[in-house]
Every structure is written in C-alpha cells, then in structure tokens.
Motif scaffolding. Structure first.
Motif, PDB file in Angstrom:
ATOM      1  N   GLY A 190       0.790  -1.225   0.000  1.00  0.00           N
ATOM      2  CA  GLY A 190       0.000   0.000   0.000  1.00  0.00           C
ATOM      3  C   GLY A 190       0.818   1.269   0.000  1.00  0.00           C
ATOM      4  N   GLN A 191       2.165   1.172   0.137  1.00  0.00           N
ATOM      5  CA  GLN A 191       2.975   2.374   0.044  1.00  0.00           C
ATOM      6  C   GLN A 191       3.014   2.822  -1.418  1.00  0.00           C
ATOM      7  N   PRO A 192       3.166   4.090  -1.692  1.00  0.00           N
ATOM      8  CA  PRO A 192       3.356   5.187  -0.725  1.00  0.00           C
ATOM      9  C   PRO A 192       2.063   5.898  -0.374  1.00  0.00           C
ATOM     10  N   TYR A 193       0.918   5.243  -0.672  1.00  0.00           N
ATOM     11  CA  TYR A 193      -0.349   5.950  -0.473  1.00  0.00           C
ATOM     12  C   TYR A 193      -0.796   5.946   0.989  1.00  0.00           C
ATOM     13  N   PHE A 194      -0.391   4.916   1.728  1.00  0.00           N
ATOM     14  CA  PHE A 194      -0.831   4.809   3.112  1.00  0.00           C
ATOM     15  C   PHE A 194       0.357   4.519   4.012  1.00  0.00           C
ATOM     16  N   SER A 195       0.229   4.919   5.249  1.00  0.00           N
ATOM     17  CA  SER A 195       1.235   4.639   6.273  1.00  0.00           C
ATOM     18  C   SER A 195       0.510   4.322   7.565  1.00  0.00           C
ATOM     19  N   VAL A 196       1.239   3.735   8.504  1.00  0.00           N
ATOM     20  CA  VAL A 196       0.648   3.360   9.769  1.00  0.00           C
ATOM     21  C   VAL A 196       1.464   3.975  10.890  1.00  0.00           C
ATOM     22  N   ASP A 197       0.778   4.474  11.910  1.00  0.00           N
ATOM     23  CA  ASP A 197       1.421   5.045  13.083  1.00  0.00           C
ATOM     24  C   ASP A 197       1.656   3.921  14.077  1.00  0.00           C
ATOM     25  N   SER A 198       2.876   3.666  14.423  1.00  0.00           N
ATOM     26  CA  SER A 198       3.195   2.560  15.312  1.00  0.00           C
ATOM     27  C   SER A 198       2.698   2.779  16.723  1.00  0.00           C
ATOM     28  N   LYS A 199       2.380   3.954  17.270  1.00  0.00           N
ATOM     29  CA  LYS A 199       1.866   4.199  18.618  1.00  0.00           C
ATOM     30  C   LYS A 199       0.320   4.117  18.546  1.00  0.00           C
ATOM     31  N   SER A 200      -0.279   3.741  20.006  1.00  0.00           N
ATOM     32  CA  SER A 200      -1.727   3.606  20.232  1.00  0.00           C
ATOM     33  C   SER A 200      -2.314   4.878  20.792  1.00  0.00           C
ATOM     34  N   GLU A 201      -2.175   5.984  19.944  1.00  0.00           N
ATOM     35  CA  GLU A 201      -2.665   7.283  20.480  1.00  0.00           C
ATOM     36  C   GLU A 201      -4.115   7.534  20.089  1.00  0.00           C
ATOM     37  N   HIS A 202      -4.531   7.164  18.843  1.00  0.00           N
ATOM     38  CA  HIS A 202      -5.911   7.306  18.387  1.00  0.00           C
ATOM     39  C   HIS A 202      -6.421   5.943  17.934  1.00  0.00           C
ATOM     40  N   TYR A 203      -7.665   5.648  18.310  1.00  0.00           N
ATOM     41  CA  TYR A 203      -8.296   4.392  17.926  1.00  0.00           C
ATOM     42  C   TYR A 203      -9.404   4.681  16.925  1.00  0.00           C
ATOM     43  N   GLN A 204      -9.462   3.856  15.887  1.00  0.00           N
ATOM     44  CA  GLN A 204     -10.529   3.954  14.894  1.00  0.00           C
ATOM     45  C   GLN A 204     -11.282   2.626  14.896  1.00  0.00           C
ATOM     46  N   MET A 205     -12.579   2.661  15.211  1.00  0.00           N
ATOM     47  CA  MET A 205     -13.396   1.449  15.279  1.00  0.00           C
ATOM     48  C   MET A 205     -14.640   1.617  14.426  1.00  0.00           C
ATOM     49  N   SER A 206     -15.271   0.498  14.117  1.00  0.00           N
ATOM     50  CA  SER A 206     -16.519   0.516  13.356  1.00  0.00           C
ATOM     51  C   SER A 206     -17.480  -0.495  13.956  1.00  0.00           C
ATOM     52  N   VAL A 207     -18.782  -0.224  13.806  1.00  0.00           N
ATOM     53  CA  VAL A 207     -19.814  -1.087  14.374  1.00  0.00           C
ATOM     54  C   VAL A 207     -21.035  -1.033  13.469  1.00  0.00           C
ATOM     55  N   LEU A 208     -21.713  -2.185  13.314  1.00  0.00           N
ATOM     56  CA  LEU A 208     -22.935  -2.237  12.510  1.00  0.00           C
ATOM     57  C   LEU A 208     -24.081  -1.577  13.275  1.00  0.00           C
ATOM     58  N   GLU A 209     -24.944  -0.907  12.544  1.00  0.00           N
ATOM     59  CA  GLU A 209     -26.068  -0.255  13.218  1.00  0.00           C
ATOM     60  C   GLU A 209     -27.034  -1.256  13.843  1.00  0.00           C
ATOM     61  N   SER A 210     -26.968  -2.506  13.412  1.00  0.00           N
ATOM     62  CA  SER A 210     -27.833  -3.547  13.976  1.00  0.00           C
ATOM     63  C   SER A 210     -27.221  -4.223  15.193  1.00  0.00           C
ATOM     64  N   ALA A 211     -26.063  -3.754  15.649  1.00  0.00           N
ATOM     65  CA  ALA A 211     -25.414  -4.386  16.802  1.00  0.00           C
ATOM     66  C   ALA A 211     -26.314  -4.308  18.020  1.00  0.00           C
ATOM     67  N   PRO A 212     -26.542  -5.424  18.718  1.00  0.00           N
ATOM     68  CA  PRO A 212     -27.430  -5.402  19.894  1.00  0.00           C
ATOM     69  C   PRO A 212     -26.779  -4.693  21.066  1.00  0.00           C
ATOM     70  N   ILE A 213     -27.593  -4.386  22.058  1.00  0.00           N
ATOM     71  CA  ILE A 213     -27.105  -3.771  23.281  1.00  0.00           C
ATOM     72  C   ILE A 213     -26.104  -4.717  23.957  1.00  0.00           C
ATOM     73  N   SER A 214     -25.024  -4.145  24.495  1.00  0.00           N
ATOM     74  CA  SER A 214     -23.958  -4.857  25.211  1.00  0.00           C
ATOM     75  C   SER A 214     -23.008  -5.604  24.286  1.00  0.00           C
ATOM     76  N   SER A 215     -23.158  -5.484  22.957  1.00  0.00           N
ATOM     77  CA  SER A 215     -22.210  -6.121  22.051  1.00  0.00           C
ATOM     78  C   SER A 215     -20.907  -5.328  22.020  1.00  0.00           C
ATOM     79  N   THR A 216     -19.800  -6.025  21.750  1.00  0.00           N
ATOM     80  CA  THR A 216     -18.469  -5.423  21.795  1.00  0.00           C
ATOM     81  C   THR A 216     -18.178  -4.657  20.510  1.00  0.00           C
ATOM     82  N   VAL A 217     -17.665  -3.436  20.670  1.00  0.00           N
ATOM     83  CA  VAL A 217     -17.258  -2.599  19.533  1.00  0.00           C
ATOM     84  C   VAL A 217     -15.762  -2.736  19.297  1.00  0.00           C
TER      85      VAL A 217
END
Length: 739
Positions: A204-231
């Motif tokens: 994927g270089q040179p279009y994308f790069s990855v930051d080796s530190k855990s400073e920002h988290y990006q997550m996704s979840v389905l809108e149909s996810a039930p209550i108490s489900s893990t994101v």
C-alpha cells in the motif's frame, strides 16, 4: 542553559531512582503498614521485633514452555529443624500438587512434571508442611507459598477484529485517518518486550502509512449491533506488576458518552467498549470518545505521586445494514360498522424502508391472524379492505397482523398489529328470551294481571336497549286480553273480560309485537300461550285439564269396569282383522332352496319426459353465472328447492362497485358461499331421464343384471359443495341418484 537543563534532569533522575529503590526495599520485605512507610520516609526511629522464621526456601520462579525430557527443577523446601538424617518428611498440597508439581519428601526438592503455559495460568498457590517421619507430628506450622511462571515470547500478535474494510473519500488531504486497527499479544506486557507490538504496512505504500503508537483508535460497528455487544478494545501499557498494574477505564468525554460504555477486562487489563443504546446509520454515522486509563489502587498523595492516568481518543463509525420495513405508527386501531359493504377501505397501512436505498414495499396479511379471511390488503398501497360481511354478534373484535416485505430483499419483513372493533348496527329484532306460558282463572276479573313478559336483543346500542310492546295487528281488537307497556323493557298482560270457561276454550294464543328503538326500528312477534284453569276463591289453580269435566260425576265403579271391558274387546277385534289382511296379501311362497340373484327395482316417479326441460336448465349447471345474466330461470312446478343460491343475499352495492377490488372480492365471496355451484371440472349427472327416451337408462349403477356390488365411497372424497348436492338429491323422493 542547555548544560543547566541537563544537570537538572540528571539530578531529578537520580532522585526518583533513589526514591524507587527505597520503595522497592521497603515493599519487598516484611509487610509494612502505611504508618511505618511514612515514618521510614521521614527518618523517624522505629522499634521492630523480628520473629524467627523456621521455614527456609528460595524464591520460586520457573520459565514456561520447558521442552526437556527430565522434570524441571523449581526450588527446594527446607526447615531449619532438618538435620539431614531423613527424620523430616515434606508434604506438598494446594494447586497442582501431585499433578503439575511433585516434591521429594526427604530433600524437599520441587519439580514440575508438566509443561507450563503462562498464558493459561500465571501462578500457582501451594502449601508446605514438615512432619516427623516416625510419629507424623507436625514439626513446622503449615506455610503457603507461590510459584510464578515467567513469560517467554511464545505468542505472536493477532488482529482480533479483522479482516478490516475501510473507505476514504477521494481527494482526502494527507494525514487523513482511514481506520484504526488493533493487535494484541498474549505474552506478559510487564516482562521484557514480549508483548510489545509494532505496526507496519507490507503493501500500500506510498499511499498509506501506519502510526506505530496507540494514540488514536478507529473502530466501526454495525447499526444492527445489539445492546452490550463489543465494539473494540483499548489498552494502556503499564510497566508495573501486580496490583500496581491494574487498570480502570472510563469514558470522560465525547459525543458518544451516552451511546457507548466501557469496562475493564481483569485478565488482560484492556478496556472493552460496548454498545449502550440502539444505533442508527441514518441518524448518526460516527461518534468520538475520550477514554481514560488509570491505576485505581496506587495513590501516594503524601509523596505527591499519582494517581497515574492517561487518555486516548476513540473514533467509532456506524455502518449501514439492510433493515426490515418499519410501520408508522407501530400499532393500528380501527373502528368499522358491521354493515360495511364488501371492498370498503377501512384503513391505510403505511410502512417504509429505513435504509437510505428506500426499497419498494409489498403488503400482505398474516393468514394465521385472519383464518376467516374477513380482510384484504392492497399489495402496493396498503389499503386495508373488507373481504366478507362483518357480524358484530359473531365476532366483535378482529386482531390481524399486516406484513411489509422489501421488494428487492424478501427476507426483510416487518409486521404491525391491527386491532379492528366492529361497531354495532341495528340488524337484530327483539324477541322473547324463552317460551312464555300463562294461566288465567275461570273466575278471573277484568284487568287482572296474568303475566309479565320481557325481551332480549343481540344488538348493543350505545344508549342501551329500549323495547316497546303492543298487541300484534291481527290481535289489535282482542276481546280477551290486552298489553300494557311498563316503559322499563317489560310489559304486563291483563284480562279484558271475566267469565272464562274451559269447556268453551281451554287455550288462547296471544300474539305480541315487540319493537326496539334503533334506526331503523326492528320488530318481531312473540306468542304468549294462555291456559284457562279452574281456581279456588283465593285464586289458587286447582286444575287446568278440560277432560276432568267430560265424565259424569255420578258414574259408578261398575260402570267404569264395563266401559274398560268394551274397550278391550274392541282392541282385540281390531288386531284380529289386521292379522287376517296381512295373510291375504302374502306373496307366492318361494322355495327356501331357490337362490335368487336378481332384484326388482321399483320406481315411483319416472319423470315427465320432455317436461323435464321445465325442471332443470342444463346451461345453468355448466355456467350458473351466464344463466343468471340471461332470461329468468325456469323452475319445476312440482318441486321446491331446499336451498337457494346464497349469491342473491350478497349486497347489490358489493356486486357492482366503482373499484375492481370491490367487484372481485364480492364475486369471490359469492363463489365461496354458493353451495349450488358445481365444480366445472367434474362429471355432470342427472337423475331424471324423462318419458319416451329411446336410449333407456344411461347408467349401469342401478342395472338389475349387474351382479357386482357398487361402492359409493367415492362421494366422501369430493369437495364439500358436491357432497352437499349428493346429500340433498339422495334425500329427495324418486329413483336413486345416478352418480
């Protein structure tokens, strides 16, 4: 200036290193109270009395994943009372004793006899005891110790939520966050660098790069996810061990603080983000959380240290899913009068696709909720219509379920309950609730009350029932009795004359007209039966049988016996005459040995020949609809049909309507209810052949020369309409049916 900063930093480092060394020295010895620690740090003298400890052993640590063939040496238990002569016996108990760990009862050497895995179990708690080998008496108090499993780098990092799918708008500026990926390592994060994760991009270089530190988290979840489900999970690294490395995660800010929740996994000390409220891609597509990780136990305020904490930002994207149609409102309540015409629209049911695509909807009725098929819903408009006549007295409530299905995805089906209340109309006349029978005395006076009557009505008007009573028109001038309305839904029956006599007339039938107050007014006629009785002076009934007056009062017992004897003689003569007549009509005597194989069939009605064309219209049996549309059907003059076609009772407004739905529904109801309409794919048979037929009988079912027994069981396999025809024709007079 730079040299000064360097010396200052070196001095601070030495200070903290010295402080940490002091804390380590204090905490590694005998358990110390907080007061002792404060006194130690303040250089105050303390008096200590150290008790002698008899147990002597090394600190026990053992590496995981040992692959040797010999048992792995762990450590040695030793009591200072052991002189090496074998008089002391060492016993090991607790977690894994005898299974994972063994001990030499003479030397106290402990070995591991199974492969150890720190990721499965990080430590074992055991108990040691020294006994006198000869007497079994404990030589030392039982003591507890811990064997810790030291970690090696035997686990690779893993992406628990992969594979990941991400999108990025074109022409996005450099540095735009695309997705947050998280890998975890099962190794011990507090021991060496075994659990340290470093991220890099392989393609994927040179279009994308990855930051080796855990400073920002990006997550996704389905809108149909039930209550108490893990994101997703977040992790704050802490180099401490034990209780000082325990972590507590909280959401401290962000627009998703009310939508998501976070909890701490005590085994891996990670924060688990879960769904707290239902999500909707159409309402909100992304959320931002500010998550804090902190040590909950270590708070040395007297040293101005802690609490230790850090924060990170979590971006959560909501992904769209194909959802079933949604009804608005979620419940329907409909009121409809019971005399509504077939095909009338009583409610518009509406549903829509909540997705952005907004697919087309198709409507239907769950037939298990409407087994009688009283209703019909238009497949495209959702118009709910009546398909059969409604009767409040039969079913006052209907609870049906309307379904909505996506045109492009039939698996997506929504439903809505519809409660229908059938409103009452005045379509039932009042009537007597039971058979009324009254008695009038022969010595009754004018205006005497002989009976009070009441009525019932199946209708249920809004303002309640109110009945009116009077004599029927044919009895309006009745000279014997009259009716007085009590204005409370009851009426009194009074005499209009005196001098009733059983010998003249023993029973009177009084027709009474009962009317309701509905619109339109409905009425019926009930008959009151009145018997004339003989009564005493107080009005008590003595006898209501007129036969009591037929015999003379002076008839003697001998006369009664003579009359009974005459009746008996007459009865014997009648029986004798009947017996003689039966012997005269006895047929020819047939030899008992003679075997008769033929039967004589007698027909009392052979039909009228060409006159049968007046009895049945054959075209009507082939297509009864065309027969009704033509000239008036001819009916047989010597027979009356037992059942008339129910189609004439269908309301005319239903037969001809401005909408196609109303017309089709009315015709469907007419076909379902018409028992006289034959199935058009069945054999037509006729039971009357007429006079002068040169063909004779066209059926072999009644042939006298046939020696085979005919079975008529096939009638039970036909439809309910034809079975009804067979039953009606079989019960009529004339020859047997030809089917």
């Amino acid at each position: 200036m730079s040299n000064a900063k360097s010396w200052l930093g070196l001095g601070m480092s030495l200070y903290f290193w010295g402080l940490m060394d002091l804390m380590t020295t204090v905490l590694s010895g005998t358990p110390t109270t907080r007061g002792e620690l404060e006194a130690l740090l303040s250089d105050k003298p303390q008096s200590h009395q150290r008790t002698k400890r008899s147990w002597v052993w090394n600190q026990f640590f053992v590496l995981e994943e040992y692959t040797g063939t010999d048992p792995l040496y762990v450590g040695k238990l030793h009591s200072d009372m052991d002189r090496g002569d074998g008089s002391i016996k060492y016993i090991l108990s607790g977690e894994g004793a005898g299974i994972v760990f063994t001990i030499d009862d003479t030397t106290g050497d402990i070995h591991a006899i199974q492969r150890l895995d720190r990721e499965e179990r990080a430590q074992y708690t055991l108990r040691a005891q020294a006994l006198d080998r000869r007497t079994g008496r404990p030589m030392e108090p039982e003591s507890e110790f811990i064997i810790k499993i030291q970690d090696i780098n035997d686990n690779e990092p893993k992406f628990l939520d992969g594979p990941y799918v991400a999108t990025v708008p074109e022409m996005s500026p450099v540095g735009t966050s695309v997705i947050q990926v998280t890998a975890t390592d099962a190794d011990d994060p507090t021991y060496g660098n075994s659990a340290r994760v470093v991220y890099s991009i392989l393609q994927g270089q040179p279009y994308f790069s990855v930051d080796s530190k855990s400073e920002h988290y990006q997550m996704s979840v389905l809108e149909s996810a039930p209550i108490s489900s893990t994101v997703g999970r977040v992790f704050a690294k802490d180099l401490d061990e034990g209780i000082n490395a325990e972590m507590k995660y909280t959401i401290v800010d962000g627009d998703g603080a009310d939508t998501f929740d976070i909890s701490t996994d005590p085994n891996f000390q990670v924060g688990i983000i879960t769904v707290k409220k239902p999500l909707s891609f159409e309402s909100k597509k992304s959320y931002t959380l500010k998550v804090e990780g902190a040590n909950p136990h270590l708070e040395m305020r007297f040293l101005n240290l802690g609490p230790f904490q850090d924060t990170t930002t979590v971006h959560i994207s909501v992904e769209d899913v194909d959802e079933p149609p949604v009804f608005e409102p979620a419940f329907y309540f409909v009121e409809v009068p019971e005399d509504v015409a077939i095909g009338t629209t009583i409610q518009i049911i509406s549903a829509k696709d909540p997705d952005v695509t907004n697919n087309s909807i198709r409507y239907s009725i769950d037939r298990s909720s409407d087994p009688g098929r009283f209703f019909y819903v238009d497949i495209t408009t959702g118009a709910l219509m009546t398909a059969r006549p409604l009767d409040r007295e039969e079913f006052s409530w209907h609870n049906i379920t309307v379904l909505a299905m996506e045109m492009n995805n039939p698996s997506q089906v929504g439903s809505v309950p519809v409660t229908i209340k059938v409103l009452d109309v005045n379509d039932n006349a009042p009537e007597f609730p039971r058979f009324y029978e009254a008695f009038v005395c022969e010595n009754a006076k004018v205006g005497q009350l002989i009976q009070t009557v009441s009525a019932v009505d199946q209708d249920d008007p809004h303002n309640g029932q109110h009945f009116y009573y009077r004599l029927a028109p044919e009895a309006a001038n009745n000279p014997n009795f009259t009716v007085r309305d009590n204005q409370d839904n009851t009426a009194r029956i009074l005499t209009r004359r005196s001098g009733f006599r059983q010998q003249e007339q023993s029973v009177f039938y009084l027709p009474i007209l009962i009317a309701d107050s509905g619109q339109p007014v409905l009425s019926s006629t009930g008959t009151l039966t009145i018997q004339v009785c003989s009564c005493d002076d107080d009005g008590h009934i003595m006898s209501c049988s007129p036969e009591a007056y037929m015999l003379p009062v002076s008839l003697s017992r001998g006369a009664l016996i003579a009359i009974l004897a005459c009746v008996f003689v007459l009865l014997v003569l009648v029986l004798l005459i009947l017996s003689m007549r039966r012997h005269r009509k006895q047929p020819y005597i047939i030899d008992d040995d003679e075997n008769i194989h033929e039967n004589i069939v007698r027909y009392d009605d052979e039909g009228g020949g060409e006159e049968d064309t007046e009895a049945f219209d054959i075209a009507a049996m082939w297509n009864p609809r065309e027969a009704q549309a033509g000239a008036a059907p001819k009916t047989r003059q010597d027979m009356l049909p037992e059942i008339e076609s129910l189609s004439r009772y269908v309301p005319q407004t239903c037969a001809v309507n401005s909408t196609v739905h109303s017309y089709v529904l009315a015709k469907l109801y007419e076909a379902d209810m018409d028992l006289w309409a034959p199935p058009f794919d069945s054999l037509q048979t006729y039971m009357f052949e007429g006079d002068g037929s040169v063909a004779g009988s066209l059926s072999s079912l009644q042939s006298a020369t046939s020696d085979s027994e005919q079975s008529f069981d096939f009638l039970t396999d036909w439809g309910p309409r034809f079975r009804k025809l067979a039953e009606l024709y079989g019960a009529s007079e004339g020859p047997a049916p030809l089917w």
